[in-house]
Motif scaffolding. Sequence first.
Motif, PDB file in Angstrom:
ATOM      1  N   PRO A 187       0.804  -1.232   0.000  1.00  0.00           N
ATOM      2  CA  PRO A 187       0.000   0.000   0.000  1.00  0.00           C
ATOM      3  C   PRO A 187       0.833   1.276   0.000  1.00  0.00           C
ATOM      4  O   PRO A 187       0.385   2.308  -0.511  1.00  0.00           O
ATOM      5  CB  PRO A 187      -0.844  -0.121   1.270  1.00  0.00           C
ATOM      6  N   TYR A 188       2.044   1.221   0.547  1.00  0.00           N
ATOM      7  CA  TYR A 188       2.901   2.413   0.495  1.00  0.00           C
ATOM      8  C   TYR A 188       3.335   2.702  -0.935  1.00  0.00           C
ATOM      9  O   TYR A 188       3.300   3.854  -1.382  1.00  0.00           O
ATOM     10  CB  TYR A 188       4.115   2.216   1.398  1.00  0.00           C
ATOM     11  N   THR A 189       3.729   1.666  -1.669  1.00  0.00           N
ATOM     12  CA  THR A 189       4.090   1.850  -3.075  1.00  0.00           C
ATOM     13  C   THR A 189       2.906   2.387  -3.853  1.00  0.00           C
ATOM     14  O   THR A 189       3.039   3.314  -4.666  1.00  0.00           O
ATOM     15  CB  THR A 189       4.547   0.515  -3.693  1.00  0.00           C
ATOM     16  N   ARG A 190       1.729   1.813  -3.629  1.00  0.00           N
ATOM     17  CA  ARG A 190       0.526   2.283  -4.322  1.00  0.00           C
ATOM     18  C   ARG A 190       0.259   3.749  -3.986  1.00  0.00           C
ATOM     19  O   ARG A 190      -0.114   4.542  -4.855  1.00  0.00           O
ATOM     20  CB  ARG A 190      -0.673   1.407  -3.935  1.00  0.00           C
ATOM     21  N   GLY A 191       0.459   4.119  -2.725  1.00  0.00           N
ATOM     22  CA  GLY A 191       0.244   5.507  -2.324  1.00  0.00           C
ATOM     23  C   GLY A 191       1.228   6.463  -2.986  1.00  0.00           C
ATOM     24  O   GLY A 191       0.860   7.560  -3.410  1.00  0.00           O
ATOM     25  N   LEU A 192       2.498   6.043  -3.083  1.00  0.00           N
ATOM     26  CA  LEU A 192       3.496   6.881  -3.748  1.00  0.00           C
ATOM     27  C   LEU A 192       3.123   7.119  -5.208  1.00  0.00           C
ATOM     28  O   LEU A 192       3.198   8.247  -5.717  1.00  0.00           O
ATOM     29  CB  LEU A 192       4.875   6.225  -3.671  1.00  0.00           C
ATOM     30  N   LEU A 193       2.726   6.054  -5.889  1.00  0.00           N
ATOM     31  CA  LEU A 193       2.386   6.176  -7.301  1.00  0.00           C
ATOM     32  C   LEU A 193       1.132   7.023  -7.505  1.00  0.00           C
ATOM     33  O   LEU A 193       1.027   7.785  -8.475  1.00  0.00           O
ATOM     34  CB  LEU A 193       2.180   4.788  -7.910  1.00  0.00           C
ATOM     35  N   ALA A 194       0.169   6.926  -6.582  1.00  0.00           N
ATOM     36  CA  ALA A 194      -1.071   7.705  -6.697  1.00  0.00           C
ATOM     37  C   ALA A 194      -0.827   9.193  -6.485  1.00  0.00           C
ATOM     38  O   ALA A 194      -1.636  10.028  -6.909  1.00  0.00           O
ATOM     39  CB  ALA A 194      -2.090   7.190  -5.684  1.00  0.00           C
ATOM     40  N   ALA A 195       0.290   9.544  -5.833  1.00  0.00           N
ATOM     41  CA  ALA A 195       0.584  10.944  -5.536  1.00  0.00           C
ATOM     42  C   ALA A 195       1.464  11.606  -6.599  1.00  0.00           C
ATOM     43  O   ALA A 195       1.815  12.779  -6.469  1.00  0.00           O
ATOM     44  CB  ALA A 195       1.266  11.052  -4.175  1.00  0.00           C
TER      45      ALA A 195
END
Length: 343
Positions: free
Chosen positions: A266-274
């Motif tokens: 989820p951290y990787t997903r959050g980075l990419l979403a930002a």
Amino acid sequence: MDANTLDPAPPLDAVPLLEVEDLTVDLLSRGGAGRAAQRIVHGVSFTLRKEETVALIGESGSGKSISAMAVMGLLPATTARVGGSARHRGTDLLTLPPDQLRARRGKHIAMVFQDALSALNPTFSVGFQIAETIRAHERVGRREARARAVDLMARVRIPDPARRYRDYPHQFSGGMRQRIMIAMAVALSPDVLIADEPTTALDVTVQAQIMELLAELREETGSALLLITHDLGLAAGTADRVAIMYAGRIVEQAPVEDLYDRPAHPYTRGLLAAVPRLDGDTDDLTPIPGSPPGPGPLPSGCPFHVRCPGARERCATESPTLLPASPARLAACHYPLEVSGAR
């Protein structure tokens, strides 16, 4: 090779140039080794192979740069305690006597620092500093060292290198100073190059030029590149494999295309979403709530659970282990298949 190794399924013929295993860094309180310590790097492991670029990505304070400094032996023993191993061609750098480590640094493994103006000595010309790097490791005269330094400056595309040999760091632009740092790092043709935020504070055009230069030098020499960055876009266009760091741990690693296409943490997903996209709407950007853990004890369970939108009771109590989430991917998440399948 355990589950924390950066590449879970390496080709059999790809012998690592650098193998870092279970790297830990403890910051010592004032007074030295006998005092209390705070762990800031928790069991980081990765491998780096010939002609390969691995990107280590994370927010400021995630432990990227200090991990690289630990591998290079640049952390003072009075303020930091380093554990684990960092084997360069089978030799553990962390156990070498200081004189042997100095002999290996620069000649076999080198580092490009993120702040070239601070890394360069303001009282000596840039050419002299490159030449002295050569003379520190090889028995060559000043004239030969100077000729090689001028050649290196030309190689990193410093205009009129023979004249600019005598110039001082403050007489160069930020991008040109970074080229000087690269020239010093590759002066002895090391087979491992660590680039710590090499494009910080440079404009986009100069960033592209610096990364293109590093890629060319890697191809020319057959060296391996560890790129430390917080810039996901920079890594996407450069790296073969990517490792994501959070709170002093690697939380996900995968080939670059796989990680960007279907993140499993989820951290990787959050980075990419930002990250803004040229083909997207800026209204779609979703920042990660909260802030990374600061100095001090980590939260119980998964360090990311306090910021994770999908956190469950288990996440608050049980720390996940970095394990295979697919044949070419590792993730430190209790529910990686759910994360990678999210839209």
